[in-house]
Enzyme design. Structure first.
Site, mmCIF file in Angstrom:
data_model
loop_
_atom_site.group_PDB
_atom_site.id
_atom_site.type_symbol
_atom_site.label_atom_id
_atom_site.label_comp_id
_atom_site.label_asym_id
_atom_site.label_seq_id
_atom_site.Cartn_x
_atom_site.Cartn_y
_atom_site.Cartn_z
ATOM 1 N N ASP A 107 53.245 33.048 34.649
ATOM 2 C CA ASP A 107 54.597 32.861 34.108
ATOM 3 C C ASP A 107 55.172 31.566 34.659
ATOM 4 O O ASP A 107 54.945 31.216 35.818
ATOM 5 C CB ASP A 107 55.503 34.032 34.492
ATOM 6 C CG ASP A 107 55.051 35.345 33.877
ATOM 7 O OD1 ASP A 107 54.584 35.332 32.730
ATOM 8 O OD2 ASP A 107 55.157 36.388 34.560
ATOM 9 N N ASP A 121 55.139 35.614 25.930
ATOM 10 C CA ASP A 121 56.224 36.596 25.919
ATOM 11 C C ASP A 121 57.309 36.207 24.918
ATOM 12 O O ASP A 121 57.903 37.080 24.272
ATOM 13 C CB ASP A 121 56.826 36.719 27.318
ATOM 14 C CG ASP A 121 55.823 37.220 28.340
ATOM 15 O OD1 ASP A 121 54.958 38.028 27.968
ATOM 16 O OD2 ASP A 121 55.906 36.796 29.511
#
Length: 250
Positions: A107, A121
């Site tokens: 991330d 995402d």
């Protein structure tokens, strides 16, 4: 090639795999990364790495198979729903690639206080919103409250052989892969208990894929057999002088 072919090709291949490529490129080009070994918001991060990788990759296989089936069965004008499904499967694929190659998800988009996510995402979230929007917009086409169908298996002599053929193909390919995997594991001197657990898991997964393939074969064959069945019933009613003013419904 027809426009329909290129449209399906772009939905099933270009959009999902394009999202995976964008997700991986953005992760490689970013220096500040956070690693998530678990699932959503770090859940189930205490599971063994091998179990996490196998479960995620297997679920993605199921999702991708269902994605292809749903894309085939949907009507052509449900573009937001089709694109939303492509975004979701592409977003899932981006994170699955991380788990298979690294054992954890990278991330790089940080949101206070403790949230971190990535482009996979983002596409997954957009796809989910498109699906929710489409369910409300196309609810009459999806649920078909006025549908006159009384069953999907309307011609067993044609539909069952077709479904069994898909089942045989899926099962044969899965068994071939299992045999190859067992030979590889034994050659690499993996423990016997691990190989036994793999065989059990692979057998369950093969049975599940076979069941999905069989059901999909019934639904897919109904797309061709169903209108013929309706036409036969319509002709029978005319010959018997029943409902001669009722319009033909396919």
């Amino acid at each position: 090639m027809s426009r329909t072919f290129y449209f399906y090709f772009s939905l099933i291949v270009l959009i999902p795999f394009g999202i995976i490529a964008i997700d991986q490129l953005t992760k490689f080009s970013t220096s500040e990364l956070a690693y998530n070994p678990g699932f959503w918001l770090g859940s189930l991060s205490t599971l063994p790495p091998l179990l996490r990788i196998i479960s995620v990759s297997t679920l993605f296989g199921f999702f991708f198979l269902l994605f292809i089936i749903v894309q085939y069965l949907l009507t052509l004008d449900m573009y937001p729903l089709r694109i939303g499904l492509s975004f979701v499967i592409g977003g899932i694929g981006g994170n699955v690639w991380d788990r298979i190659s690294l054992g954890k998800v990278r991330d790089f988009i940080f949101f206070p206080p403790h949230f971190a996510f990535n482009m996979a995402d983002v596409f997954l979230g957009i796809g989910a919103l498109l699906i929710v929007f489409s369910v409300f917009k196309y609810r009459h086409q999806l649920w078909r409250p006025n549908c006159v169908r009384h069953g999907i298996l309307v011609n067993s002599k044609l539909q069952l052989p077709f479904a069994l053929t898909l089942l045989a193909i899926a099962t044969t390919l899965a068994i071939s892969l299992i045999i190859f995997s067992i030979a590889f594991l034994k050659t690499a001197h993996f423990p016997s208990d691990l190989i036994a657990n793999y065989i059990l898991s692979a057998t369950i997964i093969t049975a599940a894929f076979g069941l999905v393939s069989f059901i999909a074969g019934i639904y897919i064959s109904h797309r061709s057999v169903g209108p013929l069945y309706a036409f036969e019933k319509f002709i029978e009613q005319i010959l018997e002088n029943r409902n001669i003013h009722t319009p033909l419904k396919l």
